[in-house]
Design an enzyme around this catalytic site. Sequence first.
Site, PDB file in Angstrom:
ATOM      1  N   ASP A 134      38.460   9.892 113.503  1.00 42.38           N
ATOM      2  CA  ASP A 134      39.610  10.891 113.805  1.00 42.38           C
ATOM      3  C   ASP A 134      40.796   9.750 113.263  1.00 42.38           C
ATOM      4  O   ASP A 134      40.839   8.771 113.048  1.00 42.38           O
ATOM      5  CB  ASP A 134      39.695  11.059 115.082  1.00 42.38           C
ATOM      6  CG  ASP A 134      39.572  10.114 116.139  1.00 42.38           C
ATOM      7  OD1 ASP A 134      39.336   9.048 115.800  1.00 42.38           O
ATOM      8  OD2 ASP A 134      39.268  10.598 117.315  1.00 42.38           O
ATOM      9  N   ASN A 141      38.177  13.425 129.693  1.00 39.19           N
ATOM     10  CA  ASN A 141      37.821  14.905 129.907  1.00 39.19           C
ATOM     11  C   ASN A 141      36.720  15.434 129.139  1.00 39.19           C
ATOM     12  O   ASN A 141      36.410  16.536 128.865  1.00 39.19           O
ATOM     13  CB  ASN A 141      39.141  15.648 129.431  1.00 39.19           C
ATOM     14  CG  ASN A 141      39.569  15.542 128.160  1.00 39.19           C
ATOM     15  OD1 ASN A 141      38.892  14.744 127.229  1.00 39.19           O
ATOM     16  ND2 ASN A 141      40.797  15.942 127.422  1.00 39.19           N
ATOM     17  N   HIS A 193      35.913  14.467 125.876  1.00 38.55           N
ATOM     18  CA  HIS A 193      36.322  14.739 124.544  1.00 38.55           C
ATOM     19  C   HIS A 193      35.555  13.568 123.663  1.00 38.55           C
ATOM     20  O   HIS A 193      35.471  12.536 124.033  1.00 38.55           O
ATOM     21  CB  HIS A 193      37.805  14.665 123.995  1.00 38.55           C
ATOM     22  CG  HIS A 193      38.656  13.555 124.048  1.00 38.55           C
ATOM     23  ND1 HIS A 193      39.712  13.467 124.735  1.00 38.55           N
ATOM     24  CD2 HIS A 193      38.297  12.066 123.452  1.00 38.55           C
ATOM     25  CE1 HIS A 193      40.172  12.029 124.489  1.00 38.55           C
ATOM     26  NE2 HIS A 193      39.284  11.367 123.918  1.00 38.55           N
ATOM     27  N   GLU A 239      38.804  18.094 121.797  1.00 40.79           N
ATOM     28  CA  GLU A 239      39.150  18.508 123.344  1.00 40.79           C
ATOM     29  C   GLU A 239      38.447  19.658 123.753  1.00 40.79           C
ATOM     30  O   GLU A 239      37.946  20.502 123.196  1.00 40.79           O
ATOM     31  CB  GLU A 239      40.754  18.758 123.300  1.00 40.79           C
ATOM     32  CG  GLU A 239      41.513  17.664 122.792  1.00 40.79           C
ATOM     33  CD  GLU A 239      41.711  16.423 123.702  1.00 40.79           C
ATOM     34  OE1 GLU A 239      40.939  16.211 124.558  1.00 40.79           O
ATOM     35  OE2 GLU A 239      42.856  15.835 123.543  1.00 40.79           O
TER      36      GLU A 239
HETATM   37  C1  GLP Z   1      40.452   8.420 122.111  1.00 39.96           C
HETATM   38  C2  GLP Z   1      39.571   8.479 121.044  1.00 39.96           C
HETATM   39  C3  GLP Z   1      38.271   8.658 121.171  1.00 39.96           C
HETATM   40  C4  GLP Z   1      37.794   7.699 122.370  1.00 39.96           C
HETATM   41  C5  GLP Z   1      38.605   7.958 123.315  1.00 39.96           C
HETATM   42  C6  GLP Z   1      38.212   6.979 124.525  1.00 39.96           C
HETATM   43  O1  GLP Z   1      41.046   9.625 122.563  1.00 39.96           O
HETATM   44  N1  GLP Z   1      40.146   9.673 119.868  1.00 39.96           N
HETATM   45  O2  GLP Z   1      37.432   8.644 119.962  1.00 39.96           O
HETATM   46  O3  GLP Z   1      36.494   7.755 122.505  1.00 39.96           O
HETATM   47  O4  GLP Z   1      40.067   7.748 123.076  1.00 39.96           O
HETATM   48  O5  GLP Z   1      39.065   5.817 124.482  1.00 39.96           O
HETATM   49  P1  GLP Z   1      38.599   4.637 125.397  1.00 39.96           P
HETATM   50  O6  GLP Z   1      37.287   3.912 125.001  1.00 39.96           O
HETATM   51  O7  GLP Z   1      39.937   3.845 125.180  1.00 39.96           O
HETATM   52  O8  GLP Z   1      38.659   5.087 126.983  1.00 39.96           O
END
Ligand code: GLP
Length: 241
Positions: free
Chosen positions: A67, A136, A138, A143
């Site tokens: 992404d 959440n 995702h 989402e």
């Molecule tokens: C972002 C990214 C995700 C990632 C998520 C969790 O929203 N788009 O790909 O998995 O954050 O992030 P973290 O690993 O910092 O908790």
Amino acid sequence: MQIIKAKDYAHMSLMAANVIAAQVSSKPNCVLGLATGSTPIGTYENLVNWYNQGNLDFSQVTTVNLDEYKGLSGEHDQSYRYFMNTHLFNHVNIRPECTHVPDGLEPDSDKACADYNKIIEEVGGIDLQLLGLGHNGHIGFNEPSDAFDKVTHCVDLTESTINANARFFETIDDVPKQAYTMGIQNIMFAKKIVVVVSDKDKAEIVKKAFFGPVTPQVPASALQLHPNVVLIADEDALSLI
Ligand code: GLP
């Protein structure tokens, strides 16, 4: 699904890097699907160290990232392109033209997404997809919603995601409100999926995503239907299961 219970974040990062290194060693021209967020940083650190020690070769590897924020250029220090360059690509012998991230500066969402779907198709699909897990549920930026989005699409980020990402920006108004993300089908078509999760604050969502009902309200729950998923999580993240 295979679950690897790691002692802590460092151990989780080591286990995940091991699985990726095994993929690169066994198929040097593999396609890696890569993720951003704080969780995979330690995994990338291990890969860079092993590359520096002469134990890994990325010269034939292709990558496709999950992404990118819509509106951020690759030079913006919060863009996912910048993240990947900083944490991995600039430190190993991967060919820059073989690293792919959705084009955050393409204002036409339909074009940006169609172009990215074409890239995923042209590279021949993903051998191993690395994923983090949002609070959440995702994955990428898929989402919670009423249906699983299949392929790369433009998403309106939820308030919880915007708030979670605010720590990386000066003010909450600077946090992008939209992103381009691979869809659930793009992810599910990967031959192997490695999910990394760390910390107590993810324990609830780990339980829901991997042991609750499969529903687009918890996008990661789709992974329960994939035949080759490895969940690598630390004791804290697994504390409720
Ligand atoms: C972002 C990214 C995700 C990632 C998520 C969790 O929203 N788009 O790909 O998995 O954050 O992030 P973290 O690993 O910092 O908790």
